[in-house]
Design a protein around this motif. Structure first.
Motif, PDB file in Angstrom:
ATOM      1  N   ASP A  21      65.328  93.024  76.396  1.00  0.00           N
ATOM      2  CA  ASP A  21      66.819  93.246  76.774  1.00  0.00           C
ATOM      3  C   ASP A  21      67.671  92.503  75.825  1.00  0.00           C
ATOM      4  OD1 ASP A  21      65.327  94.049  79.134  1.00  0.00           O
ATOM      5  OD2 ASP A  21      65.580  92.314  80.090  1.00  0.00           O
ATOM      6  N   GLU A  35      71.834  99.685  79.906  1.00  0.00           N
ATOM      7  CA  GLU A  35      72.759  98.856  79.165  1.00  0.00           C
ATOM      8  C   GLU A  35      74.010  99.779  78.864  1.00  0.00           C
ATOM      9  OE1 GLU A  35      71.867  95.478  79.146  1.00  0.00           O
ATOM     10  OE2 GLU A  35      73.507  95.138  78.416  1.00  0.00           O
ATOM     11  N   ASN A  64      70.928  94.583  74.329  1.00  0.00           N
ATOM     12  CA  ASN A  64      72.270  94.027  74.688  1.00  0.00           C
ATOM     13  C   ASN A  64      72.791  93.896  73.499  1.00  0.00           C
ATOM     14  OD1 ASN A  64      74.186  91.654  74.914  1.00  0.00           O
ATOM     15  ND2 ASN A  64      73.851  92.649  76.957  1.00  0.00           N
TER      16      ASN A  64
END
Lengths: 344, 327, 374
Positions: free
Chosen positions: B294, B25, B298
């Motif tokens: 995730d 990321e 993020n």
């Protein structure tokens, strides 16, 4: 208690005392024990000129022979320094910097600044410099200006045993990387040295001789040539002030400028090649900061812009001599010395 | 829930996934923001190579040292360097890991055992020998890991360090991250032997080659040689064969690659996908659990980016700070 | 013999390490009539410049030492004789004069110049001169060493057995100071006397060494035959804090020079060698800590912590107080603290290092005082 010892013994003593004082001090280099893994004596050499002789018996494995592999072990010394040791790495002849310079100028010199002040690299890289040893072009250079050019490095070049001991102890205790330049032709020179530990602060030039007529600035071997020149000049009534820089980075600008403001004349003597060396550096600084005090053009006495020749007859011409220094002083004293030379 | 067939417990597996996802990321965000012109200088992205850094670093603690490369973001994150400090550093801010004076290629945090990304290829190998020597002198069981690409594996510093580490019997692991390209030059052309194991053997140390896109392969091979080094068994070499998802640097058009090469490796050799599929397939971790991570990652990267952009610049005084200034 | 009426003036030997001196100028002209104590000429050594005083009477018949020229110790630099001694005899004397054996030979005969004693306070370096008469102990001041008695030790040794020591933390004695108070230093001094087998001595103390001597006279009166207090600490609270701080803090020649100049009425007496020697001392491991511990204990916040004047006045130990009128470190009016019970001499034209700057006068006072007190 003070006694006369040579510069070589003084360096040995500084290493010994600091290893005794601080268990994080280790010493490494090619042949600094000498004979590791060979069939003969345990510490056969004690360094190629015997500077570290006897230390292995006192400190054992904290003295480490290395493979002939300067990139690897100079880098290892730098890495160990960043991890809490205080390594002293001998680079035998500083001319060998060519095969490990990245570890010195891109790694050791950069860490503290590049990592935002969060790293220290207390490594000392010591080695021989200078001509007059009949060692030819790759073992005789005075490469000090290459080191002084690099921010983050401290550069030391003692002219005698007393200074060598105190400056090496300071180098080991200093938290920045230090290049410690030992003039091989001064190793045998003796003077009074205290047996105790002492540290000479960096950036503190030594005024060896007072004089009001001219200032001579030098370091290393040529300090002695400057003193010879000053003695000869005194017979004709010229009193030269002789300044031994001792440390080239940091450099003691105040002592130089204060002296020139009094004498009005400056001769800078540097065994390095003439372009971008300590002599040009000091001349430029004085020209910028003490121009009004100058009564004559600054004179520089340096080695020629040539490699160091092997033939003794040529090498003797290479290193600045007392005569050439005295001549330079006379040029500053002559009426012509005061007027600018017009280039053709 | 099915029985766990992996060498790590569920928490450890989640941690590994989180690390790899954070690296991915972080790098993908840089890829986007660099293209916008928000970031000074140039950056080299680790995307695609996450399994290598993570599989190795799972065995290390803060007392173990690593020396990284120009492509160092992944090593930093896996070694525990603060993501906010990294992002701020890349933006040249005073809150950066190096107070804005190092940049992408020089992120370091010695308190985490991270001795610095390095702009000089191969330069980390001698340094890590010194770190390992310091651990050996102190007797603290610390190990040193140096990373080198297939390109820099040809540097004299790297080869000299293999010899020095073997001669001094240092607790060092040399990790060759073989992504097939030295900048733009193919490894097959520039490296004179077929396997890095041959080079290790030549210096008298064991060498292992693993699929660097397989987190478990890296983890198990690294575990064994790190344990060996920690126990005084001496140095070893680990070659991780892996893939680079972006160019050598951001902006690299990658014209040296074969047509379709990138699409193929993204489809078949994405280490994150490989890890996810395996843990989900084994029934150890649910897809929703990974998706939750995730989302958290993020948000973390979003916050790090926002904070970096808002952080103060270094002051003019910082120019002369933290170095002896002769003038 | 005719020679007995011809009296040579030679290059003096001041202190233990002097081997030569430079004549800087004559203060008397040839033909002048000279009395004992007259200032004849100035001599510069690598350590200091000082005046040579006449030790005998006569007419200055010949001046041989050229200003600006360096002569070895004991070289003939002038001749004194009565007016009726013929010129030819004087010329013959000069022609036949031979410089006595060199210093190195002399040293071999006289034994080493410095000794060390292993005392309860550690290794103490000391010098011992003279073999007979009363025993005298010279105690230097803060930051000093036994060479502060350069012009004193040989003069007193003519009629006494003289010891001069480096206090702990000073000179070449060990640098650890177990107890950096006057009592602690006094105990170290008594431990030294025990080690060298001296029961009782005439104490001559300079500055802090004077306070140490007073402390000893109060704590162990049986061991102090008399006190000679030169520019002594312990007679009032005032002291130049700038001097103490400057001395402790200075790490360079540039910093130290102005500090040392406050020690003398004549600033020109501070030589390159004096500064270098002190810098070399200050760089030794442990010295900085020792000096800081002492200054914190004795001179905290710029005041002297111990004033011993009233105790000494009551103790009735025979006491001489000597001060340089231009003392810039401890004011000369402190001498008056003992005016009712001691002999007090304030010498004009001299500073804190009065025993060096007016050596002849101070030596005469010391000799007289010790002779009377013994």
């Amino acid at each position: 208690m003070s006694r006369k010892i040579s510069m070589k013994q003084a360096i040995n003593e500084a290493l010994d005392l600091e290893m005794r004082r601080d268990p994080t001090v280790i010493v490494m280099g090619e042949d600094i024990v000498g004979g590791t893994g060979a069939q003969g004596e345990d510490d056969a050499w004690g360094g190629v000129l015997g500077v570290t002789k006897g230390l292995y018996a006192k400190h054992g494995d904290r003295l480490m022979d290395t493979p002939l592999s300067e990139s690897a072990y100079i880098g290892a010394a730098v890495g160990a320094a960043a991890c809490g040791l205080r390594p002293v790495a001998e680079l035998m002849f500083l001319d060998f910097m060519g095969v490990c310079f990245d570890q010195i100028f891109n790694q050791a010199a950069k860490f503290r600044y590049m990592f935002g002040g969060k790293a220290e690299t207390p490594v000392v890289i010591r080695g021989m410099v200078g001509a007059g040893f009949r060692a030819a072009a790759q073992h005789s250079q005075m490469l000090t200006p290459l080191f002084t050019h690099i921010p983050g490095l401290k550069v030391v070049c003692p002219s005698n045993a007393y200074d060598a001991k105190g400056l090496l102890i300071q180098s080991i205790r200093d938290n920045d990387p230090v290049i410690f330049c030992e003039h091989k032709n001064l190793y045998g020179l003796e003077c009074e040295v205290p047996a105790e530990s002492y540290a000479i602060p960096f950036g503190e030039a030594n005024v060896l001789r007072d004089g009001d007529d001219v200032t001579i600035v030098s370091y290393g071997l040529t300090v002695h040539r400057a003193m010879e020149a000053a003695a000869a000049l005194a017979k004709d009534g010229t009193e030269a002030e002789v300044i031994d820089l001792r440390t080239l980075s940091p450099i003691d600008w105040d002592t130089i400028v204060e002296s020139v403001e009094r004498t009005g004349r400056l001769v800078v003597v540097d065994e390095a090649h003439p372009r971008c060396n300590l002599a040009t550096d000091i001349a430029a600084f004085v020209g910028q900061n003490a121009f009004g005090a100058l009564k004559a053009g600054i004179q520089m006495v340096t080695a020629p812009h040539t490699p160091v020749p092997f033939a003794p007859s040529l090498e003797d011409l290479y290193v600045p001599s007392a005569d050439s220094i005295a001549s330079a002083v006379k040029r500053t004293l002559s009426p012509k010395g005061a007027s600018p030379r017009i280039a053709a | 829930m099915a029985q766990n067939p992996f060498p790590l417990g569920k928490d450890e597996l989640l941690k590994a996934y989180r690390t790899m996802r954070t690296i991915r990321e972080f790098e993908e965000r840089l890829h986007v923001d660099f293209a916008k012109g928000d970031i000074p200088g140039f950056v080299h992205l680790y995307a695609g190579e996450e399994a290598c850094a993570t599989g190795i670093m799972m065995h290390l603690n803060d007392n173990d040292r690593i020396a990284s490369t120009h492509r160092g973001h992944g090593h930093c994150i896996a070694k525990g360097v603060d993501v906010h400090a990294m992002m701020a550093e890349i933006y040249g801010r005073s809150t950066g890991a190096c107070r804005g004076k190092g940049g992408s290629m020089h992120i370091a945090d010695l308190s985490k055992g991270m001795m610095g990304a390095n702009g000089i290829l191969g330069a980390g190998a001698p340094l890590i020998c010194g770190a390992a020597l310091a651990a050996k002198v102190r007797g603290d069981r610390g190990v040193g890991i140096t990373f080198v690409g297939d390109g820099a594996s040809n540097q004299g510093t790297f080869l000299e360090s293999l010899n020095l580490a073997a001669v001094w019997n240092l607790p060092v692991v040399f990790v060759v991250e073989n992504n097939g390209y030295a900048e733009s030059t193919a490894m097959e052309w520039a490296v004179s032997c077929d396997s890095y194991v041959d080079r290790a053997t030549g210096f008298g140390m064991p060498g292992v080659t693993v699929d660097g896109t397989d987190f478990f392969a890296v983890y198990e091979a690294a575990g064994e040689i790190i344990r060996r080094a920690r126990d005084g068994g001496g140095p070893a070499l680990l070659e991780c064969n892996m893939v680079r998802f972006y160019g050598h640097f951001e902006g690299d058009a990658q014209t040296y690659r074969a047509k379709g090469e990138l699409e193929a490796i993204r489809a078949s050799r994405d280490c994150l996908t490989i890890l996810s599929e395996r843990v989900i397939e084994a029934g150890v971790i649910g897809r929703d659990e990974l998706q939750a991570i995730d989302r958290e990652v993020n948000a973390l990267i979003e916050d790090a980016t926002r904070a970096a952009k808002a952080a103060p610049l270094p002051t003019p005084d910082d120019l002369l700070r933290d170095v002896y200034v002769a003038y | 013999m005719l020679n007995e009426r011809i009296k040579p003036i030679v290059m003096p030997k001041w202190g233990l390490s002097m081997s030569e001196g430079k004549v800087t100028g004559w203060l008397k002209r040839p033909g002048s009539t000279i009395s004992i104590g007259d200032e004849l000429l100035e001599v510069e050594t690598d350590k200091i410049t000082n005046v040579v005083e006449a030790g005998e009477t006569g007419v200055l018949r010949r001046v041989l030492g050229e200003p600006g020229t360096v002569y070895p110790v004991k070289a003939l630099i002038a001749v004194l004789a009565e007016p009726d001694v013929p010129d030819d005899d004087i010329d013959a004397f000069i022609n036949s004069y031979a410089v006595p054996a060199s210093e190195d030979d002399g040293e071999a005969e006289a034994g080493p110049q410095y000794h060390t004693a292993e005392t309860p306070a550690g290794t103490i370096r000391y010098a011992k001169r003279g073999e007979s008469g009363p025993t005298v102990l010279l105690v230097h001041g803060f930051g000093g060493d036994l060479d502060n008695w350069l012009f004193t030790i040989d003069a007193l040794a003519e009629k006494a057995t003289v010891y001069a020591l480096d206090l702990p933390g000073h000179g070449q004695s060990n640098k650890q100071i177990a107890d950096p108070s006057l009592s602690g230093l006094s105990k170290a001094v008594l431990g030294f006397l025990d080690t060298v087998g001296v029961e009782r001595a005439h104490f001559v103390g300079h500055s802090m060494g004077g306070a140490v001597s007073m402390r000893t006279a109060l704590d162990a009166p049986g061991r102090v035959a008399s006190l000679s207090l030169i520019a002594s600490a312990g007679l009032g609270e005032q002291i130049d804090h700038g001097y103490i701080q400057g001395f402790v803090g200075a790490t360079s020649r540039r910093d130290l020079k102005p500090v040392l100049e406050t020690l003398f009425a004549d600033r020109g007496l501070v030589s390159r060698q004096m500064i270098d020697d002190l810098l070399k001392y200050k760089r030794l491991d442990g010295v900085d800590e020792a000096l800081r511990a002492l200054s914190a204990s004795l001179f905290a916040e710029g005041r002297q912590a111990s004033v011993l004047a009233s105790g000494i006045a009551d103790a009735r130990t025979p006491t001489l107080v000597v001060w340089g009128e231009e003392d810039r470190v401890i004011p000369a009016d402190h001498a008056q603290a003992l005016a009712n019970t001691a002999q007090v001499a304030v010498i004009p034209g001299a500073g804190h290092m009065v025993q060096m700057e007016a050596a002849g006068k101070v030596n005469a006072l010391l000799k007289d005082h010790i002779a009377k007190a013994d």
